[in-house]
Design a protein around this motif. Structure first.
Motif, short mmCIF file in Angstrom:
data_model
loop_
_atom_site.label_atom_id
_atom_site.label_comp_id
_atom_site.label_asym_id
_atom_site.label_seq_id
_atom_site.Cartn_x
_atom_site.Cartn_y
_atom_site.Cartn_z
N PHE B 176 0.85 -1.21 0.00
CA PHE B 176 0.00 0.00 0.00
C PHE B 176 0.87 1.25 0.00
CE2 PHE B 176 -3.60 -2.30 2.42
CZ PHE B 176 -3.93 -2.98 1.27
N ALA B 177 1.91 1.22 0.87
CA ALA B 177 2.77 2.39 1.00
C ALA B 177 3.48 2.70 -0.32
CB ALA B 177 3.80 2.16 2.10
N LEU B 178 3.99 1.64 -0.96
CA LEU B 178 4.66 1.85 -2.25
C LEU B 178 3.67 2.41 -3.27
CD1 LEU B 178 6.91 -1.30 -2.65
CD2 LEU B 178 7.64 1.04 -2.27
N MET B 179 2.48 1.89 -3.23
CA MET B 179 1.47 2.34 -4.18
C MET B 179 1.16 3.81 -3.97
SD MET B 179 0.47 0.53 -6.41
CE MET B 179 -0.59 0.44 -7.74
N TYR B 180 1.09 4.18 -2.69
CA TYR B 180 0.84 5.58 -2.38
C TYR B 180 2.00 6.43 -2.89
CZ TYR B 180 0.01 9.82 0.24
OH TYR B 180 -0.19 11.13 0.58
N GLY B 181 3.19 5.90 -2.68
CA GLY B 181 4.34 6.65 -3.17
C GLY B 181 4.32 6.83 -4.67
N ALA B 182 3.86 5.84 -5.38
CA ALA B 182 3.89 5.92 -6.83
C ALA B 182 2.77 6.77 -7.39
CB ALA B 182 3.82 4.52 -7.43
N THR B 183 1.57 6.68 -6.75
CA THR B 183 0.42 7.35 -7.36
C THR B 183 -0.06 8.56 -6.57
OG1 THR B 183 -1.07 5.93 -6.14
CG2 THR B 183 -0.41 5.19 -8.33
N GLY B 184 0.32 8.64 -5.31
CA GLY B 184 -0.10 9.77 -4.52
C GLY B 184 -1.52 9.66 -3.99
N THR B 185 -2.08 8.50 -4.02
CA THR B 185 -3.43 8.36 -3.46
C THR B 185 -3.59 6.95 -2.88
OG1 THR B 185 -5.77 8.33 -3.95
CG2 THR B 185 -4.30 7.72 -5.74
N THR B 186 -4.53 6.81 -1.97
CA THR B 186 -4.82 5.47 -1.44
C THR B 186 -6.20 4.99 -1.85
OG1 THR B 186 -5.55 6.51 0.60
CG2 THR B 186 -3.32 5.60 0.60
N ALA B 187 -6.97 5.83 -2.51
CA ALA B 187 -8.32 5.41 -2.93
C ALA B 187 -8.21 4.49 -4.13
CB ALA B 187 -9.15 6.63 -3.28
N LEU B 188 -9.02 3.42 -4.13
CA LEU B 188 -8.91 2.45 -5.21
C LEU B 188 -9.21 3.08 -6.56
CD1 LEU B 188 -10.69 -0.63 -3.58
CD2 LEU B 188 -8.29 -0.08 -3.62
N ALA B 189 -10.30 3.88 -6.60
CA ALA B 189 -10.66 4.49 -7.87
C ALA B 189 -9.59 5.48 -8.30
CB ALA B 189 -12.01 5.19 -7.74
N GLY B 190 -9.03 6.19 -7.31
CA GLY B 190 -7.97 7.16 -7.62
C GLY B 190 -6.76 6.46 -8.20
#
Lengths: 599, 503
Positions: B176-190
């Motif tokens: 999750f953290a890496l994903m946030y780092g890559a995309t800047g959001t934690t919302a699935l649709a985002g």
């Protein structure tokens, strides 16, 4: 003429037979005489009802079959199933009640079957059809129908199931209720798979047969029953899983081409697949059916299942369940994939002759266990049936369907007879017997009659079926190619081998000195066994002497079916799957032609 | 519609769980806590169904809690399914716990709180909410697994489950953290929008793409652990065998259903873009591989088991394999019809599996009694003769698990395989079908012992227990198995409409 006289004119053969039946047997009690008289009268009534004249004198009804007998097929399917479900609530300890209830339900089924004789056969069409939506989301329908292929098999089922159940009451003493319920569900599922035209419904019924049979073998069987039951279940299930994959593929291809879902055979038959796809799909179906038949090399479950099954289970397994493999092959594997069936027909016929007829017969010769011997003889006899189907001309296919019925009667009777000695001696080893004709004369006589029927002596039913099949195979240049005649010769050789192993059994069991002291005091056929065997013996001669009664209704369906099949084979297979346009409502089975559409 | 009503299933469960805890603390006897738990689950389920019948939660109400909680029909369907599973499990607990001297009230509270986590997990539209739901659900289940304190197996199972579960959660959290780092959001649709926006294409920015792929793999590991897919299944047999049977039932239906629902949301929504869900570089081939490995390995090991509970554990792993086939089919090469049918097939499968599996564990509970729990095949020998009323429902559930028509399990499998073929995965469907044959072997083995064998002379016979709760669960589950089997049309339509709302 006054009505009473007319009735008498119609009924006199039955009355005469009843009188003869009542007075001829000696040494019998009054009840027995009455029973025999009734059985004889019923048998003769059955024949007179089927007599071509009798059929002709009936004024042709203007109403269609479905209007005259609404929901007849549904009754046939659901009388046993609902009856079986209700039997769950029957008292377990009251064995007599359970027995009578079961026979009552099966009797009701038999009465419903009699209405089938009243149907007017319609050429090239299903005689009677029912169709209502079942699961609309996926286009699944409750579509059942009857034609010349399934007609006699349904009659066979309704006649043999009560016989098998009734004779089992003599030997099954524990857990009788479970036994009866299994039998009722089995009967319903068998009739259901014989009438189902919707592939989904067919699959459900096909699988539904497994569980009761599994229980019959596993619970009521002999020593190695559990292994045999599991082997039976897994073999059949492996086959049907492949069939399910093929069914799904066909249905979804139909959806991709037409945009609607349908599991109906009539709809799916309009599909024309490329040959490569057809080969795969054909084998998906064919393996399932050939396992059930069973054909070499997937026949290995059968001897085990038969050896370990109780007598009643063996009778039903041999007499009806194996036929469902042949029937399914005709109806579905050939019906859906004509090109592949045509391409592989000759090869499979070779397997049927060498692996089925000859190999089955040779295996049968080497058996010491009588029941195992009869089981291998089944493999051999069903080789004839499959040869008839692969030869695909009117004579051979009528012979094949007739031979299915014949094999049901004669092998059913053989298993019943083997069960009789097994009940008395608890062994089936040939070496244990000898000279039984002296202590069990009636038994020996019936056994010989059934043996003659099984080896196809003229005058008995086996002769007619085998003759038709072999003559069809000789004439089958278009389907079996240049090997047709040699295959017919192989089949003829199989008849000789059949005579060898069956007559050896008869000789070893009944003739020679009565040297085993255990056999000195064996009682002859009991009343129960006699009543169960009588209809079978009568049918052996009726079919043998008057085969036209039986082939006529088949002919009406088989002739146009083969014409239609050949027409479909003529249409060359396509590069991409196509679907023919829906025919206008009144035309019979559609002929697919390449049409627009693609993948 | 007010937000209170829209969230009512969740609120009822919370209130019910807390009330039961209080009731447990202030009452001397707690024999009827099971009834309370059942009522809680039942009313939460009824409210979910009511929301469904009213046409789902209106968009303006659902907006208030978005994107953290998504209140679509998909959520409602799973709320009802989880509540059904919870209701059945609490009925089983009501019979099992007093019989085996485990009657402590925390069990029901734990079960309900864990179910709240499950519902939250199903509804989560954001990685944070998802993680909270996951942990809430897991902690309750860890405690329930080791509920038989004196039994070493139970402690071992709980410990194993806890440690491995924590690792898996940590790995997932890292993802999750890496994903946030890559995309800047934690919302699935985002995340989906960010991934689809183009800056993650193959050619554009390789370093960010690598991050996304690693994050995806880590999240997949966490999900596969919860679904108990091979090779992340090691905890399952021990935890299932060690846990008290109602907890096992709860784990294998509620936890599994919630985990599969999350996997659907994460993979089909967050990673539903063209790149992440491509056959060449995305998750579908991985899931397909997991599906094959799960089915084959689980079925082969299940055949060798001597303990029925452990066999059912492996069978539950194998069922996860079928569900993963459905997940691949739900991606379906992007074909909308195949995709919709694949999703619907998973939903229907889980619905019927909930009933069947809970029923099977319930039947196993019913076969044993105080001092002698039925665990091995030998314990079941001859039960079909001694006690047909217990053996008959057991047979029904086993046939359903084996996929024999007309039981509900057949339709579940049929629709999964159908959607797989429709999506172009005929080979997966064929592997799945052949695996059903393998599976039939060990289900049949139970029938062999129930009907065809007699107990060894001198062996301690497992005497079937008597309990109104378990009997009620059996009646309910058998009726539903037959209902879903003979008339699947209605529930299937519901599954399809729930599947359509997943986006």
């Amino acid at each position: 003429m006054n009505p009473a006289l007319l009735t008498f004119q119609k009924l006199w053969p039955a009355l005469a037979a009843g009188t003869v039946g009542a007075f001829v047997p000696r040494r019998s009690s009054r009840v027995e005489r009455l029973g025999i008289a009734l059985a004889a009268a019923a048998c003769v009534l059955f024949v007179t009802m089927l007599w071509p004249d009798a059929v002709a004198t009936e004024p042709a009804s203007t109403l269609s079959n479905a209007e005259r007998f609404p929901h007849l097929l549904s009754w046939l399917v659901f009388i046993p199933i609902v009856g079986g479900a209700l039997m769950l609530f029957a008292p377990r300890q009251a064995t007599k009640t359970v027995q009578w209830l079961t026979l009552g339900i099966m009797g009701a089924e038999l009465v419903a079957t009699l209405f089938l004789f009243k149907l007017t056969p319609t050429e090239g069409k299903y005689w009677i059809e029912e169709s209502t939506p079942w699961i609309e989301t996926f286009g699944i329908r409750y579509h059942i129908a009857l034609d010349g292929f399934s007609y006699w098999l349904i009659v066979l089922t309704s006649v043999l199931t009560p016989i098998a159940t009734y004779v089992s009451f003599g030997s099954i003493k524990t857990r009788l209720k479970d036994f009866c319920i299994a039998f009722l569900f089995l009967q319903g599922a068998m009739v259901g798979s014989l009438v189902a035209l919707d592939l989904f419904l067919f699959y459900v019924m096909w699988e539904l047969m497994l569980v009761p049979m599994y229980i019959l073998i596993g619970v009521f069987g002999s020593t190695d029953r559990v292994r045999a039951a599991i082997k039976f279940f897994l073999f059949t299930m492996a086959g049907s899983m492949l069939m399910l994959a093929a069914i799904l593929f066909v249905v979804l291809k139909y959806k991709a081409l037409t945009g609607e879902m349908s599991w109906d055979l009539n709809d799916l038959q309009r599909l024309n697949f490329p040959l490569t796809t057809q080969r795969w799909l054909f084998w998906g179906f064919a393996i399932a059916f050939l396992i059930k038949v069973p054909m070499f090399p997937v026949h290995t479950w059968l001897p085990d299942a038969h050896t370990n099954a109780p007598t009643g289970g063996s009778i039903i397994l041999a007499a009806v369940m194996l036929k469902l493999g042949c029937y399914g092959y005709i109806r579905f594997a050939m019906g859906l994939f004509p090109h592949a069936a045509h391409v592989y027909g000759a090869t499979l016929a070779g397997v049927a002759v060498v692996g089925g007829i000859l190999y089955g017969a040779l295996c049968a010769m080497k058996q010491n266990d009588v029941k195992r011997l009869v089981a291998y003889s089944s493999v051999s006899h069903l080789g004839y049936v499959m040869l008839g189907i692969f030869s695909r001309n009117p004579a051979s296919m009528e012979g094949a369907v007739l031979q299915m019925v014949n094999h049901g009667i004669s092998t059913g009777a053989l298993f019943l007879l083997v069960g009789v000695v097994y009940d008395r001696r608890h062994t089936r080893d040939l070496a244990e017997f000898g000279g039984l004709a002296k202590v069990m004369p009636w038994y020996a006589a019936v056994f010989l009659v059934v043996t003659f029927s099984s080896i196809g002596l003229p005058g008995t039913n086996g002769f007619v079926g085998e003759w038709l099949i072999m003559s069809g195979a000789v004439l089958s240049k278009g389907t079996l190619g240049q090997w047709g005649r040699s295959q017919a010769m192989g089949a003829a050789l199989g008849v000789i081998l059949g005579a060898v192993y069956m007559l050896t059994v008869a000789q070893k069991m009944f003739f020679g000195p009565l040297d085993n002291p255990k056999n000195r005091k064996l009682p002859d056929l009991t009343r129960r066994e006699g009543i169960a065997l009588a209809p079978l013996v009568v049918l052996i001669f009726v079919i043998g002497l008057f085969p036209r009664i039986f082939t006529e209704p088949m002919h009406v369906t088989i002739e146009p079916w083969i014409r239609d099949f050949n027409a479909r084979v003529e249409v060359p297979p396509v590069e991409l799957a196509t679907v023919a346009p829906k025919p206008a409502a009144p035309t019979p089975t559609p002929v697919p032609a390449p049409a627009q559409g693609g993948e | 519609m007010s937000l209170w009503f829209a969230l009512s299933p969740l609120l009822i469960l919370s209130a019910g769980g807390l009330l039961l805890m209080l009731a447990d603390a202030f009452s001397e006897k707690h024999t009827d806590l099971a009834l309370g738990a059942f009522m809680t689950f039942a009313s939460a389920g009824i409210f979910a169904v009511a929301l469904w019948i009213m046409g789902g939660v209106p968009a303006e109400v659902a907006k208030l809690v978005a994107p953290w909680i998504v209140l679509d029909k998909f959520t409602l369907f799973f709320m009802a399914t989880l509540c059904l599973g919870g209701a059945l499990s609490s009925l089983l607990a009501g019979g099992y716990l007093p019989e085996h001297g485990l009657d402590r009230g925390e069990f029901y509270a734990l079960m309900i709180l864990s179910a709240i986590g499950g519902v939250l997990l199903v509804a989560a539209g954001d990685f944070l909410a998802l993680f909270i739901g996951l942990e809430t659900m897991s902690i309750g289940v860890y405690a329930m697994t080791s509920f038989r304190r004196t039994n070493p197996r139970s402690a071992e199972g709980g410990m194993k489950y806890y440690l491995l579960g924590s690792f898996a959660a940590a790995i997932m959290l890292y993802g999750f953290a890496l994903m946030y780092g890559a995309t800047g959001t934690t919302a699935l649709a985002g995340i989906r929008d960010a991934l689809a926006s183009g800056s993650f294409g193959y050619a554009r920015d390789p370093s960010r793409l690598t991050t996304v792929i690693i994050a995806m793999a880590m999240i997949l590991v966490g999900l596969a652990f919860k679904i108990s897919a091979v090779p992340f299944h090691m905890w399952t047999p021990d935890a299932y065998q060690g846990a008290p049977t109602p907890a096992t039932a709860f784990m294998s239906v509620v936890v599994k259903a919630a985990a599969v629902a999350t996997a659907m949301r994460v993979l089909l929504v967050a990673f539903g873009d063209k790149f992440s869900s491509s056959w060449g570089a995305g998750w579908p081939p991985v899931v397909a591989g997991l599906a094959v490995a799960t089915m084959v390995v689980a079925n082969l090991i299940a055949i060798r088991q001597e303990n029925v509970k452990r066999m059912l554990a492996y069978s539950s792993i194998a069922h996860a394999g079928y569900l993963l086939i459905g997940l691949v089919a739900a991606w379906g090469h992007g074909d909308p019809s195949a995709s919709r049918n694949g999703k619907a097939a998973i939903l229907f499968y889980l619905l019927q599996y909930t009933v069947t599996q809970a029923g099977a564990f319930g039947a196993l509970i019913l076969c044993g009694s105080k001092g002698k729990e039925a665990v091995s095949y030998e314990d079941l020998a001859g039960l079909g003769r001694r006690n047909p009323a217990v053996a008959l429902p057991f047979t029904l559930f086993l046939l359903s698990l084996a996929g024999i028509p007309p039981m509900s399990g057949f339709f579940g499998k049929l629709f999964i395989f159908q959607s797989a073929i429709e999506g172009g995965f005929t080979w997966l469907a064929v592997i799945g079908l052949l695996n059903s044959v393998l599976a039939a072997f060990y289900y049949l083995r139970v029938l062999v012992f129930l009907y065809m064998k007699e107990p060894q002379p001198g062996a301690v016979e497992a005497v079937p227990m008597k309990s109104g709760y378990v009997t009620a669960a059996m009646v309910l589950a058998s009726a539903l198995v037959l209902y879903f089997g003979l008339m699947p049309g209605r529930s299937l339509d519901m599954a399809i409409s729930a599947a359509q709302s997943l986006m």
